[in-house]
Design a protein around this motif. Structure first.
Motif, PDB file in Angstrom:
ATOM      1  N   LEU A 175       0.832  -1.217   0.000  1.00  0.00           N
ATOM      2  CA  LEU A 175       0.000   0.000   0.000  1.00  0.00           C
ATOM      3  C   LEU A 175       0.857   1.254   0.000  1.00  0.00           C
ATOM      4  N   ASP A 176       2.173   1.091   0.136  1.00  0.00           N
ATOM      5  CA  ASP A 176       3.070   2.233   0.302  1.00  0.00           C
ATOM      6  C   ASP A 176       2.598   3.131   1.436  1.00  0.00           C
ATOM      7  N   PRO A 177       2.441   2.554   2.608  1.00  0.00           N
ATOM      8  CA  PRO A 177       1.882   3.347   3.712  1.00  0.00           C
ATOM      9  C   PRO A 177       2.899   4.337   4.283  1.00  0.00           C
ATOM     10  N   GLY A 178       2.388   5.329   4.992  1.00  0.00           N
ATOM     11  CA  GLY A 178       3.265   6.279   5.680  1.00  0.00           C
ATOM     12  C   GLY A 178       3.447   5.872   7.136  1.00  0.00           C
ATOM     13  N   LEU A 179       2.464   5.112   7.638  1.00  0.00           N
ATOM     14  CA  LEU A 179       2.525   4.641   9.024  1.00  0.00           C
ATOM     15  C   LEU A 179       2.197   3.148   9.017  1.00  0.00           C
ATOM     16  N   VAL A 180       3.094   2.338   9.581  1.00  0.00           N
ATOM     17  CA  VAL A 180       2.855   0.893   9.619  1.00  0.00           C
ATOM     18  C   VAL A 180       2.721   0.458  11.076  1.00  0.00           C
ATOM     19  N   LEU A 181       1.593  -0.167  11.377  1.00  0.00           N
ATOM     20  CA  LEU A 181       1.345  -0.663  12.732  1.00  0.00           C
ATOM     21  C   LEU A 181       1.450  -2.182  12.685  1.00  0.00           C
ATOM     22  N   LEU A 182       2.173  -2.755  13.606  1.00  0.00           N
ATOM     23  CA  LEU A 182       2.324  -4.222  13.598  1.00  0.00           C
ATOM     24  C   LEU A 182       2.083  -4.767  14.996  1.00  0.00           C
ATOM     25  N   ASP A 183       1.122  -5.666  15.100  1.00  0.00           N
ATOM     26  CA  ASP A 183       0.798  -6.255  16.392  1.00  0.00           C
ATOM     27  C   ASP A 183       1.470  -7.617  16.486  1.00  0.00           C
ATOM     28  N   GLU A 184       2.492  -7.691  17.308  1.00  0.00           N
ATOM     29  CA  GLU A 184       3.254  -8.933  17.516  1.00  0.00           C
ATOM     30  C   GLU A 184       3.712  -9.577  16.209  1.00  0.00           C
ATOM     31  N   PRO A 185       4.452  -8.862  15.363  1.00  0.00           N
ATOM     32  CA  PRO A 185       4.849  -9.479  14.088  1.00  0.00           C
ATOM     33  C   PRO A 185       5.813 -10.639  14.258  1.00  0.00           C
TER      34      PRO A 185
END
Ligand SMILES: Nc1ncnc2c1ncn2[C@@H]1O[C@H](COP(=O)(O)OP(=O)(O)OP(=O)(O)O)[C@@H](O)[C@H]1O
Length: 570
Positions: A175-185
């Motif tokens: 998605l070419d995001p500006g903010l990446v959130l990762l829950d327990e990657p």
């Protein structure tokens, strides 16, 4: 023509990050809005990797969920604010810039890794989705398993847990995001696989993206690689700031030899001998890159539909040719052909032979209705997590998905009943000249049943409950529809009118016995007028009216299914 950037070029490419800051944040969950995050202040800056650590239940996932703005019905901001580059959440501007890799992987099990990433790139509007997916595969070190299916927990496990996690991350990064959130990657991964994922996150942040991740038991190397740290306990910040200063700020002494810093900090914040654990450094909020444009235009509806149609076909093609299902259908049809062999062509007709053939004309639509409704119940619940997630990212409209998902099944599953019914039709000696009408009736009956199953599955995504409701609906409407008892009370008769199989049965009887006679006490009686088996309500309507009612039911159930899906994937 657009040439996809090479890996080297991509590495250097800076992505416009989207910083997020939360101020005095208090968040409630559940219907009672119980606060699980309290007075939190902090943020995640563009170009930085911010880690959130804390014991189980401390509110890490709640914080990520709140920042992602994806669960408005479950999480309520009771006080404070979350701002994105200093602005309040604006769904149309921000949803496509925020990627969220949740704890559970939301992937379609029968797609290969390459197909998963290629469809994600296509839905994102990439001019060359295959090339973009190949680059991502390479970047995430997934080349070796690129053509293996993802595999489901109970079905097949074609790729490893670490590879699955990387596919989930790759899916979001497309998605070419500006903010990446990762829950327990990294949860459930060995240290080597976890280190690989950590390197990907670090690389992402050095490209300018804001990365906010909850991490499970990071090694010291990972811990010291964080740009910023937030330690949570019981929904409150025990520490926020530079990870290098965390021990000095909240621990009474340095960690014991050999004990990872993160584990030690966890022990400190959970233990009774912790220093008063509310030391906070101002969270770094500098270096914010301001974004003015959206992440790119969404695809036109028709393109979304075409891509989703291809993906639905590839992802669910194996469901359509399930050997168990086919064996079930074939055997019921073959058994019908054997039991009713030649019954319809016996002349002269008697009340007994009329009763026998009526049994077949009743059983066939009822069998297909139950069978297809059960199949349809699974359609939406199976895709719900993926669709909810992709809709939240604004990849497509629900109408495009609904039509794509249902048209593949409609054309295959619904056509199965008229085609397989040919097995018994001629064997039982039903009227050869009326075969077309018989099959059309079964098709509409199947369309109705399939639509009713979709409808129940769309509104009640819990499969156990949906199956119960389906059984109750079918049996109750059939009982009130006068199949088994004639004296249905007037106030319950309307419920029997909802039994779509009654219209199919009525139509099949009329098609088979149009103008037919049988031997009766009076000598010669007309089947449709005088046979005791055919009740007055069935006699009154015409074949055309029965078929129109079936078509009407199918449309109504489908519309209801659409609204149910829309509501449940928000
Ligand atoms: N929808 C909900 N309804 C009621 N309570 C909830 C809900 N979601 C979370 N909670 C509660 O909020 C608290 C924080 O949960 P959360 O999942 O954010 O913790 P966590 O730190 O991510 O835990 P873990 O590391 O185990 O995933 C827990 O006590 C949990 O039971």
């Amino acid at each position: 023509m657009c040439r996809p950037a090479s890996l080297a070029e991509q590495k250097q490419e800076q992505t416009a990050g989207l910083s997020v800051q939360w101020q005095d944040l208090t968040v409630g969950v559940g219907p009672k809005r119980v606060p699980v995050l309290r007075n939190l202040t902090g943020g995640a800056s563009a170009g930085a990797l911010t880690a959130v650590l804390g014991p189980s239940g401390s509110g890490k996932s709640t914080l990520l969920g709140t920042v992602s703005a994806r669960f408005p019905s479950q999480l309520r901001v009771l006080r404070g604010s979350v701002r994105y580059d200093g602005e309040a959440w604006d769904r149309s501007r921000h949803k496509r810039r925020v990627a969220f890799v949740e704890q559970e992987d939301a992937l379609l099990k029968d797609l290969t890794v390459r197909q998963t990433l290629t469809f994600a790139a296509a839905l994102r509007g990439e001019p060359d989705p295959a090339a973009r997916a190949s680059l991502m595969l390479h970047e995430l070190n997934l080349d070796k398993c690129a053509d293996q299916a993802i595999g489901g927990a109970n079905i097949r496990r074609e790729i490893s847990g670490g590879q699955r996690r990387r596919v989930s991350i790759g899916h979001e990064l497309l998605l070419d995001p500006g903010l990446v959130l990762l829950d327990e990657p990294t949860s459930g991964l060995d240290s080597h696989a976890a280190a690989k994922i950590f390197r990907i996150l670090k690389d992402l942040s050095t490209r300018g993206v804001a990365v906010l991740a909850t991490l499970h038991q990071p090694t010291d190397a990972m811990f010291l690689g964080f740009d910023s740290l937030l330690l949570l306990r019981d929904g409150e910040a025990s520490y926020a700031g530079d990870p290098q200063n965390a021990v000095a700020a909240i621990a009474p002494k340095p960690p014991p030899k050999g004990m990872p810093i993160a584990d030690y900090l966890m022990e400190v914040i959970c233990g009774d001998d912790a220093k008063q654990a509310t030391a906070r450094e101002a969270a770094a909020t500098t270096g914010t890159i301001s974004i003015s444009e959206e992440a790119g235009p969404a695809l036109p509806w028709l393109s979304q539909f075409i891509i989703l149609l291809k993906r639905c076909f590839l992802a669910h093609r194996l469901d359509l040719v399930d050997p168990m299902l086919l064996a079930n259908m074939f055997s019921v049809m073959l058994l019908s052909a054997t039991l009713w062999s030649g019954q319809g062509s016996k002349r002269p007709r008697t009340e007994t032979s009329v009763r026998d053939i009526s049994g077949l004309l009743f059983l066939s639509p009822v069998y297909w209705a139950f069978q297809l409704m059960i199949l349809a119940l699974y359609t939406f619940p199976a895709d719900r997590v993926v669709v909810t997630k992709e809709r939240a990212a604004g990849l497509y409209s629900i109408s495009a998905y609904f039509l794509a998902r249902t048209s593949v099944d409609t054309l295959t599953i619904v056509l199965m009943s008229p085609l397989l019914s040919l097995i018994y039709y001629f064997a039982a000696g039903l009227r050869p000249s009326e075969v077309g009408w018989h099959l059309l009736t079964l098709f509409l009956n199947s369309l109705c049943a399939h639509s009713a199953g979709l409808c129940i599955g769309a509104w009640i995504m819990n499969l156990k409950r949906a199956t119960t409701l389906q059984t109750v609906f079918m049996l109750a409407t059939m009982m009130c529809g006068g199949f088994y008892v004639r004296g249905v009370p007037v106030w319950l008769k309307w419920f029997g009118d909802l039994s779509f199989t009654r219209y199919a049965y009525g139509a099949l009887l009329k098609i088979e016995y149009k103008g037919a006679h049988y031997d009766c006490a009076a000598g010669r009686c007309t089947v449709l007028r005088e046979s005791a088996l055919i009740d007055a309500r069935i006699r009154r309507s015409s074949v055309g009216a029965d078929l129109a009612v079936l078509a009407g039911f199918a449309v109504a159930f489908r519309l209801l299914a659409f609204f149910g899906l829309k509501r449940n994937t928000h």
